[in-house]
Design a protein around this motif. Sequence first.
Motif: not given
Lengths: 247, 936
Positions: B125, B233, B135-137, A134, B140, B202-203
């Motif tokens: 993020a 989530k 992977e995106y949060n 990450d 954010s 969530s992601k």
Amino acid sequence: MKKGLILFLLLGSLTSLAQENEGVVYFTRTTYWTKMLSQLTFLSKQEKERMSYMFAGKDDWKVYTLLYFNENQSKYINSEEKNEESEGYDWRKEEYIVSRNFAKNTMTDVIEMIGKTYIIEDSLQTPNWKILNDLKEVAGHICMKAMIEDPVKNQKITAWFAQDLPSSAGPERLWGLPGMILEIDINDGTVIVQASKIEFKKLGQELDLPKKLKGKKLTETAYQEMIDKFIKEKIKEEVNPYWMLRY
Amino acid sequence: MKKSLLLLCLCFFYTTLVVAQSPVRVSIKGMVQDTNAAVLSGATVMLLQPKDSSLVNFARANDKGAFEFRNVKNANYLLKISYVGFLPYQQPIKPSTTEQLDLGIIKIKPIAKELIEVVVRTAKAPLTIKGDTIEYNAASFKVPPGSSVEDLLRRLPGIEVDADGNIKAQGKDVKKVLVDGKTFFGDDPKAATKNLGAETISKVQVFNGKSDQANITGVDDGKKEKTINLELKEQYKKGSFGKITVAAGTESRGALRGNYNRFNKKEQFSVLGYVNNINETGVNWSDYGEFKGNNSFNQNDNGDFGFGSNGRYYFSDGGGLLNNFDGRGFTNNFGSGVNYNYTHQKTKLSTSYFYNQTKLNLTQYETRKTFLQNSSFTTTDTTSSVNFRGNHSIAARFEQMLDSSNTLITKLNVRFSNSTNNNLQNQRYLVDDTSLRNAISLNNGTGLDAYNVSGTAIFRHKFKKKNKNFAASATYTTSSSDGFENINSLTKFFNASNVNDQIKAIAQLNQNTNKTQLLKGGLFLLNPVSKKVYWESFYNFSSDQQTVGRDAFNALSAENKRYDSLSTYYTNTILYNRIGSSVRYSHSGVNVSVGLAALRYNLDGKVYPQKDKPLSATIDKQYDALTPNLSTSIEFKNNAYVGLNYNLNVEAPSITDLQPVLNNSNPFYITTGNQNLLPAKSHEVSVDFYKFDPATFMNFSVWVNYNYYLSQIVYNQIVDANLVTRTRPENIAGGRSINGGLYSSFPIIKTKLTVNLNGQINASKNPTYINGVENETDNQRYTMNLGFNLSPSDKFLMSLSGGLGFNNIDYSIDQRQNQKIRTSSVDASIKWNFAPKTFFETNLDYNTYQNDRFNFNQDIPILNCSVRRLLMKDNKLELRLAAFDVFNKRQTITQQGYQNYVSNQKALTLARYVMLSLTYNVKGHEGKLKKNGGWF
């Protein structure tokens, strides 16, 4: 325009990598005490839920710390800076100096805990880091994730280290990653130590230890054994050990 | 750029494992370039253990992009290369057959620039990269409430959504949208993105389809079918807890109580209710906390700025919900309410409604001896009264962070209450302990309806300069009460010579109307002069306006004639202004503050014979004072603390003391107020010391507090030949008091046996005038207590303690009447988990009360026992059988001496009963004994 900016940023971090290897990192250390207390095994589910029910959202406590570093050494101490909520009132900070010499492979830590000051002198023992994939930005640096476990305090620690700051230094007692550690997260956000600013400058005496060190000398192993015993004893007495011991 | 910084740990690796024909140690080298063959000097190159990604060694590429690991163990590795702006690169390495392993040129791919810029830098993020998976949060990326996942995807850099809802990721069509790794309603990718709400996600993970394996290993398997996975989530952190208890006992005793709370990250909802006749007039602190949730206490709620107030932390008074039973009488209680809290980002809203009522039946006996110069008389009093009180309370609090430097808090509290009281009282007045002089029987009834509405606003501003703060507050309170008093008394004077004087009867009806309006406000400025010195300034203002109306009527006469002498109508305004400043030094555990304030009270009173009649008298007074303040707290090394505080207290007289109204509800004890009363003024000095040893848990504290009154409000007495006492509050100088205490606890056997001991001294000298002669009452009280806590095992806890109390009261008016009151107590308790899920608990309190002068000597042993058993999965049910006051001895005894009297009071209260109770706890009961009573 935007691309230009990114290039500039990237180049900027490259030049800093090439030129600077000495300075100070300003950290903010936040403790979320309901999270800390809810890890106590002797509390009932209802007590834990009541605690987060009453205090969640206002259970954070901030202190400030400093990490001095150069190519071969680092020293991590409490800052004298005051909390924003303190209205200027100041409490006494326990003695806490974590000093590392990567060239000589030695450590000297001065830690006041459980009512006494201890000096932990030993050679550096390589920590067992796991590197993850990450990425995130901390204080203007793109950082990579790494993890380690502390079996004595039963902590899972996540660290974010900068790819462009070639130093093995880090906050608290952590070190030994391919880049400077700019953020750590202990046990899922119970304690977060995050860099707010990095200042590159020529250091004077900042890396030196105080001339006279008063305290009981311990090796790293003896230190770990002592806190292990203390934690177990307090848990048995149903008292939170971390009121008297840095989490 | 540099050679490997640290070649650690390698020397520790000794191994006998040898792969056929392979060397034991190898050197691994290579070159790092980007996809355009540009050199990437300074790239971080890591050798990891393939099984768990443990870091084995690391190096940096030099200015030609070359890196080398020398003399490392020849084994399986994962080579990882990271460089700012590039995708982390991973490559498995197999044991080498030669001593030199050259990996050649390794080309690493740049991350889409938008990703670094937008995701990592702007949105702050974490961007998770696993192979080619990004992977995106979702949190954010802000989308308006009610948005669909499609709207969310439009905001993500690198993802495009066209008008029809077709999705492209990094320029390629997305064929599949998964939800939590599973197909969502068939294969149409739009089914999920159009129908799911953005707030449930969530992601968002974008990866190449069918590469689940690649996800885990991070090794790309070459397939290029773009897939989006939506991770739901982990539901808002939510939960619920609560319990309900049903109990029934002998002597018609019963109780029902319960509370239930539901919460998630934003909202908290709770209900609470109780009904009982076992003297629980309210709830305990932990139930109160559960009911109020995150509104139980609030920071920054105190609008009374400056020294002498309570600082910025505000602790709720419990809002009348807490059990406040004082040990006397029998009560029937009922209460119930709801509370709702909403907390989201910069807004916090709390509201609650509560109704509670208590009916108290009280029977008590009192003997009181009053000393005059050279004489004394004794009063015996039998009271039986019924008191009812009911309250509706509505409370709301709203806190809004206007922006990062401004906060506004507003509060509203409304309370309606009604109460009735019936009081039957028989008093006998004896002189020389034996000869009956007077007897009076009283039958008073009162009724009162009242309301109180209060609103507060507090504004706080933080300046750019750290710790420079400004605050302003305003509060408006209005209250009103309407009540009546029925006063009936029949008095017999046994030594009256005239027959007409032998019996006197009063029947009177009072109608009272009171109104209060309070407006107060304050300003506060904290200014750091340097890093260690702070300058605080404050201003306080209040205007307290009281309107009191009383009409007293003769209830014996047919036409209800008004008693003008006992009636009144007046208004009183107390204006208060204070301005002050203090300078504080704060550094490293030393906080010392010195300040000075100037205050002014303006008392403005207008008295009328009756409402709407011309003014009969006015009072206009002004009182000024300068009040210095010192407050010091020093924290030493090794957990020792010292505090030293000085304050000049100035306190305005209470409104009842100012009322120039005769109160004759007891014809033998007639009180009047005093409109000329000045504020009470005293010097107060306090010192405290505390030491704690965390290693042994020994702690020790000692404190002393000294008060000297420059002006004290006391109740001077005139007692006439018929033993009628008239009192009036007046100011007097010279009163003083000292209170000190000591507490220590330490373990004798670690974790098993602790001792605690404490002692207290309270001494005071209070002057008053009795029949014009100054009497100084010297009251000295010493208490000491020694206790042991024993916990030989987790299943058996025991405590034992004993205490002694001495109270000596000396009266300068008549030394022969000096009193010595003695009390002693022994408490023992046992908690025993004697069988699985089964507990036995008992405690014995043995108290003795003694006053030789009264020939009073009474022992009260109270023994309680209970057995409880936990049932069901998770111990959700508790069955308990308890016996209270096994010896049937409970009564409440109060012995006290003050001013010119000493009294001895006994009140009946709930004695022996046996109760069976059943409690269901949603979260389950604690299956073991608690060692520290809930403190940890």
